[in-house]
Design a protein around this motif. Structure first.
Motif, PDB file in Angstrom:
ATOM      1  N   PRO A  92      22.802 -33.534  51.817  1.00 40.07           N
ATOM      2  CA  PRO A  92      22.693 -33.543  53.281  1.00 40.07           C
ATOM      3  C   PRO A  92      22.873 -32.133  53.843  1.00 40.07           C
ATOM      4  O   PRO A  92      23.677 -31.348  53.326  1.00 40.07           O
ATOM      5  CB  PRO A  92      23.841 -34.457  53.725  1.00 40.07           C
ATOM      6  CG  PRO A  92      24.393 -35.065  52.471  1.00 40.07           C
ATOM      7  CD  PRO A  92      24.064 -34.126  51.371  1.00 40.07           C
ATOM      8  N   MET A  93      22.141 -31.827  54.887  1.00 33.33           N
ATOM      9  CA  MET A  93      22.356 -30.549  55.565  1.00 33.33           C
ATOM     10  C   MET A  93      22.131 -30.717  57.067  1.00 33.33           C
ATOM     11  O   MET A  93      21.460 -31.657  57.509  1.00 33.33           O
ATOM     12  CB  MET A  93      21.466 -29.456  54.991  1.00 33.33           C
ATOM     13  CG  MET A  93      19.987 -29.656  55.160  1.00 33.33           C
ATOM     14  SD  MET A  93      19.023 -28.237  54.523  1.00 33.33           S
ATOM     15  CE  MET A  93      19.178 -28.482  52.771  1.00 33.33           C
ATOM     16  N   ASN A  94      22.710 -29.813  57.806  1.00 31.87           N
ATOM     17  CA  ASN A  94      22.639 -29.855  59.256  1.00 31.87           C
ATOM     18  C   ASN A  94      21.205 -29.572  59.720  1.00 31.87           C
ATOM     19  O   ASN A  94      20.619 -28.555  59.334  1.00 31.87           O
ATOM     20  CB  ASN A  94      23.592 -28.799  59.837  1.00 31.87           C
ATOM     21  CG  ASN A  94      23.841 -28.973  61.309  1.00 31.87           C
ATOM     22  OD1 ASN A  94      22.946 -29.346  62.060  1.00 31.87           O
ATOM     23  ND2 ASN A  94      25.055 -28.685  61.741  1.00 31.87           N
ATOM     24  N   PRO A  95      20.616 -30.429  60.553  1.00 35.21           N
ATOM     25  CA  PRO A  95      19.249 -30.174  61.024  1.00 35.21           C
ATOM     26  C   PRO A  95      19.145 -28.962  61.940  1.00 35.21           C
ATOM     27  O   PRO A  95      18.026 -28.527  62.257  1.00 35.21           O
ATOM     28  CB  PRO A  95      18.884 -31.465  61.766  1.00 35.21           C
ATOM     29  CG  PRO A  95      20.193 -32.064  62.161  1.00 35.21           C
ATOM     30  CD  PRO A  95      21.138 -31.710  61.059  1.00 35.21           C
ATOM     31  N   ASP A 155      26.293 -44.334  36.292  1.00 36.76           N
ATOM     32  CA  ASP A 155      27.707 -44.411  35.968  1.00 36.76           C
ATOM     33  C   ASP A 155      28.515 -43.937  37.170  1.00 36.76           C
ATOM     34  O   ASP A 155      28.045 -43.105  37.953  1.00 36.76           O
ATOM     35  CB  ASP A 155      28.016 -43.531  34.758  1.00 36.76           C
ATOM     36  CG  ASP A 155      29.440 -43.725  34.263  1.00 36.76           C
ATOM     37  OD1 ASP A 155      29.693 -44.699  33.544  1.00 36.76           O
ATOM     38  OD2 ASP A 155      30.297 -42.900  34.625  1.00 36.76           O
ATOM     39  N   GLY A 156      29.709 -44.486  37.305  1.00 37.39           N
ATOM     40  CA  GLY A 156      30.540 -44.097  38.437  1.00 37.39           C
ATOM     41  C   GLY A 156      30.848 -42.623  38.491  1.00 37.39           C
ATOM     42  O   GLY A 156      31.095 -42.065  39.563  1.00 37.39           O
ATOM     43  N   SER A 157      30.827 -41.954  37.341  1.00 34.34           N
ATOM     44  CA  SER A 157      31.134 -40.521  37.300  1.00 34.34           C
ATOM     45  C   SER A 157      29.928 -39.651  37.614  1.00 34.34           C
ATOM     46  O   SER A 157      30.053 -38.428  37.737  1.00 34.34           O
ATOM     47  CB  SER A 157      31.679 -40.146  35.917  1.00 34.34           C
ATOM     48  OG  SER A 157      30.709 -40.391  34.913  1.00 34.34           O
ATOM     49  N   ASP A 158      28.743 -40.254  37.771  1.00 31.59           N
ATOM     50  CA  ASP A 158      27.553 -39.487  38.107  1.00 31.59           C
ATOM     51  C   ASP A 158      27.607 -39.048  39.567  1.00 31.59           C
ATOM     52  O   ASP A 158      28.020 -39.817  40.444  1.00 31.59           O
ATOM     53  CB  ASP A 158      26.292 -40.326  37.896  1.00 31.59           C
ATOM     54  CG  ASP A 158      25.985 -40.570  36.429  1.00 31.59           C
ATOM     55  OD1 ASP A 158      26.344 -39.705  35.603  1.00 31.59           O
ATOM     56  OD2 ASP A 158      25.400 -41.621  36.118  1.00 31.59           O
ATOM     57  N   PRO A 159      27.159 -37.817  39.863  1.00 35.05           N
ATOM     58  CA  PRO A 159      27.155 -37.383  41.266  1.00 35.05           C
ATOM     59  C   PRO A 159      26.154 -38.168  42.097  1.00 35.05           C
ATOM     60  O   PRO A 159      25.036 -38.440  41.649  1.00 35.05           O
ATOM     61  CB  PRO A 159      26.783 -35.901  41.180  1.00 35.05           C
ATOM     62  CG  PRO A 159      26.122 -35.727  39.850  1.00 35.05           C
ATOM     63  CD  PRO A 159      26.722 -36.753  38.948  1.00 35.05           C
ATOM     64  N   ALA A 160      26.567 -38.553  43.302  1.00 33.81           N
ATOM     65  CA  ALA A 160      25.698 -39.241  44.249  1.00 33.81           C
ATOM     66  C   ALA A 160      25.275 -38.306  45.374  1.00 33.81           C
ATOM     67  O   ALA A 160      24.150 -38.388  45.872  1.00 33.81           O
ATOM     68  CB  ALA A 160      26.406 -40.461  44.835  1.00 33.81           C
ATOM     69  N   VAL A 161      26.192 -37.425  45.781  1.00 31.80           N
ATOM     70  CA  VAL A 161      25.950 -36.534  46.919  1.00 31.80           C
ATOM     71  C   VAL A 161      26.496 -35.149  46.593  1.00 31.80           C
ATOM     72  O   VAL A 161      27.587 -35.023  46.029  1.00 31.80           O
ATOM     73  CB  VAL A 161      26.632 -37.079  48.195  1.00 31.80           C
ATOM     74  CG1 VAL A 161      26.543 -36.065  49.332  1.00 31.80           C
ATOM     75  CG2 VAL A 161      26.016 -38.406  48.621  1.00 31.80           C
ATOM     76  N   LEU A 162      25.731 -34.122  46.929  1.00 26.50           N
ATOM     77  CA  LEU A 162      26.236 -32.749  46.934  1.00 26.50           C
ATOM     78  C   LEU A 162      26.486 -32.382  48.383  1.00 26.50           C
ATOM     79  O   LEU A 162      25.546 -32.215  49.165  1.00 26.50           O
ATOM     80  CB  LEU A 162      25.220 -31.778  46.336  1.00 26.50           C
ATOM     81  CG  LEU A 162      25.014 -31.777  44.829  1.00 26.50           C
ATOM     82  CD1 LEU A 162      24.077 -30.638  44.440  1.00 26.50           C
ATOM     83  CD2 LEU A 162      26.321 -31.640  44.089  1.00 26.50           C
TER      84      LEU A 162
END
Length: 504
Positions: A92-95, A155-162
């Protein structure tokens, strides 16, 4: 000291399964509202499946990064859950970002695609050589796509969001928030803090690209089967109208929002009927006690304060609704989280004394994207070092005393002085620059730059302000610029910002 919290080997599902689970429970319920338009859970799920198809057709799948630069509109949720659906990682980033900021986020994350609005986002994508989807074409693309109804297992340890964040010593860093981090945090918030469920309507005026709005707004609403009513840009008069028209039950905001709502209501000459509200929560900055008292008295509702950071998904502590509320505190740690106040050696300080707040639990990020040294500095022996100074009272309630970092929080948005200073140094007349936060009644803090000009150089404060304004998002540029002969420095040549703050 090592954490005695058990490590959670998560088997939690892909975060996108919150949406599919809510569809199975109540497909016809309203998931999102905005300006009289509504999407049911079934419609949102269909749109997300279609966007997953768009991504799959472009070869984007598990582990790839998909960036989104949108205001609070339904398309944000479609991109967010659609990307998660194929196992991608959302950035996500600021528009409001300028092209250089957009390009930095895209390059650093290695994003494969950006969804945003024509203009600066598109230019930034071109600069970074990254594919761009104009949100104006999104509906057309969804209609042409082959939907992908299945949710890719993660897997729960996988990144979902940076989620990009930063201290004052460099460029923004991507906090890797895993499926487990976000899933457990939203579930605990919904169940133990907000009591959110079907029939609730949450106000979505916190930016969804920010961790507060993303977890406590979007993820909580979708996970609990509630309705999220969206406002693309905060407007206190519109907030008052939407609370009434949509029967909002839970309002989430930062202190400056509460102040603006109170001022807007007073300007109307009569107290708005906000009887539908059953709970208000505040975070992002400490709420002045007088503001809290005035808001509660005027609207006959309770405000509960909490605390968290991007790296903690975000909620770490809260004034729990089933416990004593202590105004002016950030409450006690939430379920699955522990907090301490420590000295410079990492030892617990006595009750009532000031120390750095450290946090351990299911909400702690896995690390900073491609920055092992920064990760090792931030997370030690299982404890995340927040950089915030606080104290604990005899009942276990935490209070924030100060920030060890020079972070400025303007209207709920984080502003990092080093980033602004880098831009100031690009001005041909600037020899030295320092940026500090100054108190501001409307925004909590505002931004002031102190500048030393090069010998024989000429520039006015307005020229320097305009130079910066053209290069960073609108909330970041310094509202005041002071040109001085020399910056105060210590024996080692380090700029002493504490001396500049005394000039307030």
């Amino acid at each position: 000291m090592a954490s005695d919290l058990p490590t959670k080997e998560s088997s939690l599902p892909n975060l996108a399964e919150n949406l599919t689970a809510s569809v199975h429970r109540s497909a016809g319920a309203i998931a999102l509202r905005q300006d009289g338009q509504a999407l049911t859970y079934a419609q949102l799920d269909e749109a997300c499946a279609a966007f997953a198809g768009v991504l799959a057709d472009r070869g984007i799948g598990a582990g790839d990064r998909v960036a989104v630069a949108l205001p609070n509109i339904p398309a944000f949720a479609i991109v967010y859950y659609g990307a998660l659906r194929v196992g991608a990682i959302v950035v996500p980033m600021n528009p409001l970002f300028k092209p250089r900021e957009v390009a930095y986020y895209l390059n650093d994350s290695g994003a494969s695609l950006l969804v945003g609005m024509a203009g600066d986002a598109a230019v930034g994508a071109v600069d970074a050589d990254v594919g761009f989807v104009d949100v104006a074409r999104l509906e057309q693309l969804l209609g042409q796509a082959q939907p992908r109804p299945d949710v890719i297992e993660r897997d729960g340890s996988d990144p979902a969001v940076l989620l990009y964040t930063s201290g004052t010593t460099g460029h923004p860093k991507g906090a890797e928030l895993t499926h487990s981090n976000l899933q457990t945090n939203q579930e605990v918030c919904a169940r133990t803090l907000l009591g959110a469920g079907e029939g609730d309507v949450l106000m979505g005026c916190l930016p969804l690209f920010h961790v507060f709005g993303m977890t406590c707004g979007l993820n909580v609403a979708i996970g609990s089967g509630a309705t999220l009513t969206l406002i693309p840009r905060f407007d206190p008069v519109k907030v008052l109208d939407v609370i009434r028209s949509d029967n909002v039950t839970i309002f989430e905001g930062v202190p400056t929002m509460y102040g603006a709502i109170l001022a807007a209501d007073s300007a109307q000459g009569r107290t708005a009927d906000l009887a539908s509200l059953r709970l208000c929560i505040s975070g992002g900055a400490s709420m002045p006690l007088e503001l809290m008292r005035s808001f509660e008295e005027r609207f006959n509702c309770v405000i509960l304060e909490g605390y968290g950071l991007s790296e903690t998904s975000p909620v770490a502590s809260f004034n729990h609704p089933d416990k004593e509320r202590k105004a002016g505190t950030i409450g006690t740690p939430i379920e699955g989280v522990r907090m301490r106040c420590v000295d410079l050696e990492g030892n617990d300080v006595p009750l009532g004394e000031v120390g750095e707040i450290v946090i351990a639990g299911e909400n702690i990020m896995s690390g900073y994207w491609n920055r092992p040294a920064a990760t090792a500095e931030a997370i030690r022996d299982g404890w995340f070092y927040s950089g915030d100074l606080g104290r604990i009272d005899e009942d276990g309630y935490f209070s924030i005393v100060d920030r060890t970092k020079d972070l400025i929080i303007r209207g709920g948005f984080n502003v990092y002085p080093r980033e602004i200073e880098e831009v100031l140094y690009e001005h041909p007349a600037v020899a030295e620059a320092a940026v500090v936060g100054v108190p501001d009644e409307r925004h909590g803090e505002d931004i002031r730059a102190y500048v030393v000009l090069k010998p024989e150089a000429r520039a006015t404060p307005q020229e320097i302000k305009e130079f910066t304004k053209e290069r960073v998002a609108a909330y970041k540029y310094p509202r005041t610029v002071r040109i001085i002969d020399a910056l105060p420095k210590g024996a080692t040549g380090k700029i002493l910002k504490r001396e500049l703050r005394r000039d307030v």
